[in-house]
Scaffold this active site. Structure first.
Site, PDB file in Angstrom:
ATOM      1  N   ASP A 198      -1.079   0.628  -4.801  1.00 29.76           N
ATOM      2  CA  ASP A 198      -2.364   1.236  -5.152  1.00 29.76           C
ATOM      3  C   ASP A 198      -2.245   2.739  -5.388  1.00 29.76           C
ATOM      4  OD1 ASP A 198      -1.730   1.564  -2.506  1.00 29.76           O
ATOM      5  OD2 ASP A 198      -3.747   1.173  -1.747  1.00 29.76           O
ATOM      6  N   HIS A 199      -1.119   3.298  -5.002  1.00 25.86           N
ATOM      7  CA  HIS A 199      -0.870   4.741  -5.178  1.00 25.86           C
ATOM      8  C   HIS A 199       0.495   5.012  -4.590  1.00 25.86           C
ATOM      9  CE1 HIS A 199      -1.286   5.419  -0.909  1.00 25.86           C
ATOM     10  NE2 HIS A 199      -2.324   4.610  -0.943  1.00 25.86           N
ATOM     11  N   SER A 225      -6.963   4.656  -1.209  1.00 29.80           N
ATOM     12  CA  SER A 225      -6.805   3.206  -1.321  1.00 29.80           C
ATOM     13  C   SER A 225      -8.115   2.486  -1.612  1.00 29.80           C
ATOM     14  CB  SER A 225      -6.186   2.640  -0.038  1.00 29.80           C
ATOM     15  OG  SER A 225      -4.867   3.076   0.102  1.00 29.80           O
ATOM     16  N   ASP A 228       0.849  -1.196   0.000  1.00 31.37           N
ATOM     17  CA  ASP A 228       0.000   0.000   0.000  1.00 31.37           C
ATOM     18  C   ASP A 228       0.884   1.245   0.000  1.00 31.37           C
ATOM     19  OD1 ASP A 228      -1.959   2.091   0.778  1.00 31.37           O
ATOM     20  OD2 ASP A 228      -3.265   0.363   1.053  1.00 31.37           O
ATOM     21  N   ASP A 283       2.105   2.324   3.657  1.00 29.50           N
ATOM     22  CA  ASP A 283       1.301   3.534   3.530  1.00 29.50           C
ATOM     23  C   ASP A 283       1.077   4.222   4.875  1.00 29.50           C
ATOM     24  OD1 ASP A 283      -0.776   5.261   2.074  1.00 29.50           O
ATOM     25  OD2 ASP A 283      -1.990   4.321   3.618  1.00 29.50           O
TER      26      ASP A 283
END
Lengths: 668, 668
Positions: free
Chosen positions: B494-495, B227, B178, B449
């Site tokens: 996811d980013h 997310s 993440d 993340d």
């Protein structure tokens, strides 16, 4: 596998080295041993690639490593192929050279920041030797052993790559986006390509390449590289130290006696008579173009760099070099001599030097387009770095009052070509002249890096988009010429900058607020970042053609920035009056603060870089490699920057397993 | 190709939209038209994938878009396959459904920051309909047309991908780091892997994957994603809006009536009886695990999310779902009910609910290892997010005084498993139970993340290294089980976060300086960054096995950071007493300043994020995709995040061209 340190003496040095060999080092590539071998342990070679060997023995006089003796005058150095039964052979015998003269010098260094503040340098006495222009012709592992101080040893394990001699591509077109990261490509796509409900209606040309890789850019002795060191790696397969062009750095004072490594331009020229083109939007003596032919540990030796483009290396015996077919870029001040304020090697007029060797000369976009494709060409289009895409195409007033005409006559160079025009012309000339020998062109978008250094995000992204447009147009042109399928095209970078985008800014709102904390409220993150107003307004098309923003100055701009900065003030708007100057030296030398005239309506952000930094710096991140054409499959996945060289050399079939350059593997 | 706006009325809206649809939007995916179709224009579908359709007609009462009428009650909606001669067919007929009831509501939104400051919301009256659980079974392009306001049209062009039905992989193991970027992978490699003269002696497991891609993570209506939205895209092939799980967001107040999209877990379960495993180090109701089965536009509906893991969607007709084989993670507070302080759906005890459906229960590392591989298993190991690798393995005292035991009894969860143990057990259970049906496991390193949000770079990189170790161990384990070659393994994110490293910091020197500008001098850039002291000291090995730093607290640390921050104070040292809290709310709500107790010897750096941000935020950058196994070639190059779904669905052979699920393409 790694016999790096063996004797007790070296271990003592290693322990001392644990805490010190960081901010400052005695000598890169030789961090703890007192004996130094260049090329160092872990170096990889192409079979038949020329290189110099430098040996040094250090005797630290004071400081944490001090020993009470002179440097060894009787050190020995042997070479042994590991899988053979041969005994180690003295290097002079191995390479059939006369034993070189012993050299002596001394140097000082500073052990850490406390020592620097106290003004306590450490002195080191040195004995040294150099073996010039040698090569290894058998694939496999070698052990190069320096013995000194009564049995102390420094061992360098070398590997000669076992690559095919077969040539798989006729040409290579290597694009380097200086300082270009994946993050920047993502931002450039956002401002220049339209999306509808999350689907881009067009893509960057890079996005369409079939193979993607990442290369690790770190330096040999530090994890951040500069463009000289990384150019050396991309062109020679050897990681070396910051500021080095085509050499490993030794500790001598002379910046031209360092041990050299043959570059892909030199090898291709020697082995196949390959033709070379060099194109950059930087001053042409800058590191990335320079790295193809220069050999100095000081990238700032611009005069010598320009001479090496034309004449190769002349101070020592070295590989033969007769000049590139094309040399296009900025940097006129290294071509006209002191009579016009230039600084050239031996004060020669290098326009004349090139023309005397048959080069055509172009000094603006029109004369560039008029060049014959049959003759070699020098094109120098401005003093210093060339104008930026944004200024050449949008804010054209900024081309005025620059006193940068390439003839040195202080007029404005208002008619400069862009990277695309230079690269397409380079392709025309190389493709006409090279014939079956093939060509290698390096085309650099230099000011991605230069404008990122200045925190001028808009100009940097403009340069990146110009690079992408150049790639697109080059592919089209190669297709027209019928040579696309015999050309390996690579797009990569030499290092990163810690840039990213985290949302949008309502610049109207920011400007209307009267304090820093209120101004920060203009930032929109996540869902409030919205869509790109650069691309989704105006007449931006969905076609596969040229793509730049339709509006560089929207109300809602990118919330972009760096992870490390000098002091600066941000309003997140395009700098319409020319490249940005974020910080200035207000209180004395090497003490940079916010430039009072930069973004007066913005919010001040204090920097985290040392205060002598007026600009941003390079970063660690792996950078992308996009590949298409013959051998494209060699460039997928994650690998060292050295492998970009080995992949290109493999594809061109540059390995030579015999010193007669006949291309056949020597019997073992 | 894109008939996006046609009538004059919509164009007026479009013009207004140019400057406003940025920081705030009326409704994502419907930025300018007053008629809204979800799925919107440009949506791609898997053949046979279930989805809901939501139609809305807006009548703005005030604000820049105000019109003087009620929302249309008689709008129509038709579907037409583009390459057919068929006339557009009313949707109810096309999908053989009863015409749905007309719905009505209103909502307000704020047009920009000035309107927000003035307290001027814009009111919109709405008429709406929803068609539930429909699917398209023919590949090709469709035109879905909403007609309203006397001929006004909003056209959504849909594409059903023409993918092969053939199944090419038995299993998929999807790792999600993440927030993980290439920059972070580069930094993690630097601190955990030893290099000698620029050559790494070992590499990350990710580095060894044969295929590398980049996916674009942007949201449908904003260029930064969260997310939830990105999980939805990776699992369903549809880009939607921030905070959405498995739905497009409509404008109604109900967070559970939004139009749903079937996910890969649901499709694989329906089509092949595929077995599903869900593993995360987050609280298990968090977005990335939730996205596999939840359908709500509000990711914070944790109770409903947990219910959907077990029971699927129950409020509307939807695809059949009977629960995953494995659900491992944190988040006990969504399992025990209010009697212990938990918050669950309908105040049920979800430990009991799962056990009543045959699930084994594990609540610590020991009971996890004791689970039978033959039965389904729920493993919940802590309240909220699970402990970090750095605290579980290095600074273990931080596991004390957390009152986070998963039974809700306020003891400390000191025996939590890591991602590796959870993932290996998930593989054991899925591989035992799935048989020929095959399995899909999603394993998330969530706290890359979460710790990046907190600017706790060390903990974030520790989580990344744990992910890499988990990947390595999983590959080894699949090899042992004989199932490696029939498993597609993907590693992606996811980013991003705008993180990078620009050098080193002499923390001893920094701490010894007494003002901010002097402290900045502790930073070493370029050659002064030196080598990693995390990896090049101590007993770090050269093997291919487990790799973490040998020293997390060296004198010379990374000079790392973000491009956007809250106010914070940096000393660049590991936070030994637990995860960092960089900023605090000192003067009132939503007004964050430097946390006075964080890094008191550091240098203060003012932030650039809006002052209500206590943490960092997500960034734009494309993120890497590493692929190995069947279909790996589908994941090279640069593509939309939607293509991760389509690549996985293609590899599993999930397209169905007939509504009888027989797997055969319907005759055209």
């Amino acid at each position: 596998m790694v016999a790096y340190k063996t004797a007790a003496f070296a271990v003592a040095g290693a322990l001392l080295g644990l805490s010190r060999a960081q901010t400052f080092q005695r000598l890169g590539g030789c961090p703890t041993d007192l004996g130094c071998v260049f090329p160092p342990d872990e170096a990889d070679f192409l079979a038949g690639q020329y290189f110099d060997i430098r040996l040094e023995v250090h005797a630290p006089v004071n400081g944490s490593e001090a020993i009470s003796r002179s440097p060894d005058e009787h050190f020995t150095f042997t070479i042994k192929k590991k899988d053979s039964d041969d005994e180690p052979v003295p290097a002079a015998k191995y390479f059939q050279l006369d034993e070189p003269q012993l050299e002596r010098w001394n140097f000082t260094w500073t052990e850490d920041l406390f020592a620097r503040d106290m003004g306590r340098p450490s002195l080191v006495n040195v004995t040294a030797k150099a073996y010039r222009k040698v090569a290894l012709y058998e694939a496999g592992e070698y052990e190069a052993t320096l013995t000194y101080y009564d049995g102390q040893q420094t061992v360098a394990n070398w590997i000669v790559r076992d690559l095919d001699e077969e040539r798989k591509t006729k040409n290579i077109l290597l694009f380097i986006g200086d300082g270009m990261t994946t993050n920047m490509i993502t931002a450039a796509r956002l401002i220049a390509h339209k999306s509808v409900n999350g689907k881009y209606k067009s893509l960057m040309q890079m996005d369409k390449f079939p193979v993607l890789g990442h290369q690790m850019t770190h330096s040999m002795d530090s994890f951040i590289t500069d463009s000289a060191n990384s150019a050396t790696t991309l062109y020679s397969g050897h990681k070396t130290t910051v500021n080095c062009l085509g050499v490993y750095a030794d500790s001598s004072k002379n910046p031209f006696d360092d041990p050299k490594i043959e570059t892909i331009a030199e090898i291709f020229h020697r082995v196949y008579g390959g033709h070379i083109g060099i194109v950059s939007t930087a001053f042409i003596a800058d590191a990335t173009p320079a790295g193809l032919t220069a050999h100095t540990r000081d990238r700032d030796q611009y005069g010598a760099v320009v001479d090496s483009f034309l004449n190769g290396i002349t101070n020592y015996t070295w590989t033969n070099w007769t000049g590139p077919d094309v040399l296009f870029g900025g940097g006129a001040e290294q071509f006209y001599n002191s009579s016009k304020g230039g600084r050239t090697y031996m004060d020669k007029d290098y326009y004349l030097e090139f023309q005397n060797k048959g080069y055509q000369l172009a000094q603006d976009a029109d004369s560039l387009s008029s060049l014959s494709n049959d003759e070699r060409a020098l094109g120098i289009f401005s003093v210093s770095n060339m104008a930026k895409w944004l200024d050449r195409n949008v804010y054209t007033n900024n081309l005025r009052n620059q006193s940068n005409s390439p003839d040195g006559n202080k007029a404005d160079a208002v008619n400069q070509p862009g990277l695309k025009q230079m690269t397409l012309k380079a392709i025309d000339i190389l493709n006409t002249r090279a014939g079956d020998n093939g060509w290698f062109i390096m085309s650099e978008a230099a000011s991605i890096d230069k404008q990122m250094h200045l925190l001028d995000y808009d100009r940097a992204l403009g340069e990146l988009l110009e690079l992408d447009d150049t790639i697109r147009a080059s592919i089209e042109h190669l297709k027209e010429l019928g040579t696309l399928k015999e050309t390996l095209i690579l797009v990569t970078a030499d290092h990163g900058h810690g840039f990213d985008v985290a949302g949008s800014v309502d610049t109207k709102y920011l400007s209307a607020q009267n304090n820093t904390r209120s101004k920060r409220q203009a930032v929109g993150t996540y869902q409030n970042s919205g869509l790109s107003q650069y691309a989704n307004t105006g007449n931006l098309t969905y076609t596969d053609g040229v793509h730049f923003p339709s509006n560089w100055d929207p109300r809602y701009t990118l919330f972009d920035g760096f992870m490390a900065n000098p002091d600066r003030r941000e309003n997140y708007k395009v700098h319409q009056t020319g490249p940005r100057t974020p910080s200035r030296n207000l209180t004395g030398p090497n003490n940079y603060f916010v430039n009072p005239s930069d973004n007066p309506d913005g919010l001040v952000v204090n920097g985290t870089l040392p205060v002598e930094n007026s600009q941003g710096v390079h970063s660690l991140t792996d950078v992308p490699v996009f590949a298409m054409g013959p051998c494209q499959e060699l460039f997928g996945g994650v690998y060292s920057s050295t492998d970009v060289f080995f992949g290109m050399a493999d594809c061109l079939g540059l390995s030579r397993y015999s010193s007669d350059d006949s291309g056949y593997r020597r019997d073992k």
